[in-house]
Enzyme design. Structure first.
Site, mmCIF file in Angstrom:
data_model
loop_
_atom_site.group_PDB
_atom_site.id
_atom_site.type_symbol
_atom_site.label_atom_id
_atom_site.label_comp_id
_atom_site.label_asym_id
_atom_site.label_seq_id
_atom_site.Cartn_x
_atom_site.Cartn_y
_atom_site.Cartn_z
ATOM 1 N N TYR A 1 -48.677 53.739 100.918
ATOM 2 C CA TYR A 1 -49.260 53.935 99.374
ATOM 3 C C TYR A 1 -48.016 53.533 98.638
ATOM 4 O O TYR A 1 -46.936 53.899 98.883
ATOM 5 C CB TYR A 1 -49.872 55.331 99.347
ATOM 6 C CG TYR A 1 -49.696 55.783 97.720
ATOM 7 C CD1 TYR A 1 -50.615 54.860 96.672
ATOM 8 C CD2 TYR A 1 -49.183 56.714 97.164
ATOM 9 C CE1 TYR A 1 -50.417 55.134 95.419
ATOM 10 C CE2 TYR A 1 -49.086 57.058 95.671
ATOM 11 C CZ TYR A 1 -49.729 56.237 94.938
ATOM 12 O OH TYR A 1 -49.879 56.551 93.490
ATOM 13 N N LYS B 1 -58.141 63.119 95.391
ATOM 14 C CA LYS B 1 -59.145 61.872 95.891
ATOM 15 C C LYS B 1 -60.502 62.808 96.627
ATOM 16 O O LYS B 1 -61.021 63.525 95.705
ATOM 17 C CB LYS B 1 -58.451 61.154 97.031
ATOM 18 C CG LYS B 1 -57.072 60.549 96.558
ATOM 19 C CD LYS B 1 -57.144 60.005 95.246
ATOM 20 C CE LYS B 1 -55.951 58.924 94.934
ATOM 21 N NZ LYS B 1 -54.897 59.722 94.872
ATOM 22 N N ARG C 1 -46.195 81.012 88.759
ATOM 23 C CA ARG C 1 -45.371 79.797 89.586
ATOM 24 C C ARG C 1 -45.334 80.076 90.949
ATOM 25 O O ARG C 1 -45.209 79.003 91.754
ATOM 26 C CB ARG C 1 -43.976 79.653 88.958
ATOM 27 C CG ARG C 1 -43.569 78.096 89.384
ATOM 28 C CD ARG C 1 -41.768 77.977 88.613
ATOM 29 N NE ARG C 1 -41.136 78.778 89.327
ATOM 30 C CZ ARG C 1 -40.255 79.824 88.855
ATOM 31 N NH1 ARG C 1 -40.555 79.844 87.474
ATOM 32 N NH2 ARG C 1 -39.667 80.628 89.193
#
Length: 389
Positions: free
Chosen positions: A102, A201, A50
């Site tokens: 967005y 993306k 983590r």
């Protein structure tokens, strides 16, 4: 490897041959924990996945290099990056964002950040409106350039200048560079304090990973975000980090092809009698074209276009159902071409009056151009327009 050019760094940074096996591609390290020689003394640089993992570290290193930054941090999604940055602000902070943003970012500002004491104002002309919006408790300015989905361009250097000359010069300037990728633009070069990406993306580029990235040159910002990255735990898996790193290696090739095709598609759409208006930064008629010349590599406009279809919402809907190569789906930046109607899909949660003020009308279609043959894509758009309007 700072002396090397973009594509060379994309291939080699964070990807040295394995010293034991000679493997030219790093192995996937799925281990959640790492052995120690004594309490508090790990064998290597890793202790618990983590906190840090070999594959995530490799990805963070190459993305920092490609954005001309010192520090990179990877997260489980682009939205996780937004959340972490907003969590780093003190209670009672004031933030300013471009209005055309967005839908997920708008949602976080208005539905989540406000619940822990952060207020946000939206500016539709950020350069000119900013001096009157800055307050003593303003801590952050958020920019998308190009914006999603109307592709407006913001002069990052001018925004930084306004902040620097204000009564509150320590405001953190964040630029979402998702639509361009590090290949076309590097916002840190123009004064951004943090550059963020939905690496889902263009960076990954294959529509098979959800991942977010933040890059900065500030040691102070890096330490804050690193602490929260570990404390909140919104981190990508080793396999997702490995996949995204693989995608980075072909980033320049993919983005160059997508942008080249998008330019020709935008030029075609500009001449179509079935189109009301076209938003694309690579067109000389675009309001931000002069800024593109200084902020974008080779004046590339990127791989995303939006345009309004003649005939309103019904025609826009029919258009999205008549394409054969463009797939109707949310997201962007993959090797395949996609399209969507933002008013119904990615920006459906924004009130109508507010989104229309930013130019997000019901007849607006957003295209994400992939790496298919340019002429095939143009012909697909042409036949779909003829069938729909």
């Amino acid at each position: 490897m700072s002396s090397y050019n973009f594509s060379t760094r994309a291939v080699h940074v964070g990807s040295s041959p394995d010293p034991t096996t000679g493997a030219v591609i790093p192995a996937i390290s799925l281990s959640t924990t790492f052995a120690q020689t004594a309490p508090g003394k790990p064998i290597g640089e890793f202790e618990y996945s983590r906190s840090s993992n070999p594959n995530r570290a490799n990805l963070e290193q190459v993305l920092a290099s490609l954005e001309n930054g010192k520090y990179g941090l990877a997260f489980s999604s682009g939205s996780a990056v937004t959340a972490t940055i907003l969590q780093s602000l003190p209670i009672g902070s004031h933030a300013i964002s471009v209005g055309d943003v967005y839908g997920g970012t708008h949602r976080y500002f208005t539905k989540v950040a406000n619940t822990h004491g952060i207020t946000t104002e939206f500016a539709h002309d950020i350069v000119n409106d900013l001096p009157n919006l800055i307050k003593k408790d303003t801590k952050l300015v958020w920019i998308e350039s190009p914006s999603n989905p109307t592709l407006s361009i913001t002069d990052i250097a001018k925004v930084k200048e306004v902040i620097s000359k204000s009564s509150n010069p320590d405001i953190v300037l964040v630029v979402d560079n998702t639509f361009l990728s590090p290949y076309i633009s590097n916002p840190l070069n123009f004064g951004a304090d943090i550059v963020v990406h939905s690496a889902t993306k263009f960076i990954n580029g294959h529509s098979d990973v959800v991942l977010g990235v933040a890059v900065t040159n500030s040691e102070d910002i890096y330490q804050k975000l690193t602490f929260l990255q570990n404390a909140l735990g919104a981190i990508p898996s080793p396999f997702d980090s490995w996949l995204a790193h693989r995608g980075v290696k072909t980033l320049a090739l993919r983005v160059k092809q997508a942008a080249t095709s998008a330019q020709k598609i935008a030029e075609f759409l500009s001449t179509s009698p079935n189109v009301v208006a076209v938003n694309y930064p690579g067109l000389p008629t675009h309001k931000g074209y002069e800024i593109v010349q200084k902020q974008h590599r080779d004046s590339l406009g990127g791989g995303v276009i939006s345009f309004r279809v003649k005939g309103g919402q019904d025609a826009a809907s029919k258009f999205t159902q008549n394409t054969k190569l463009f797939t109707l789906a949310e997201s962007l930046g993959g090797i395949e071409s996609l399209l969507e109607v933002p008013a119904i899909m990615t920006h459906g949660g924004i009130p109508v009056a507010e989104r229309e003020k930013s130019g997000v009308f019901d007849d607006l279609v957003r295209l994400s151009v992939g790496i298919e043959d340019t002429e095939d894509l143009i012909q697909d758009i042409k036949q779909a327009l003829e069938a729909s309007t």
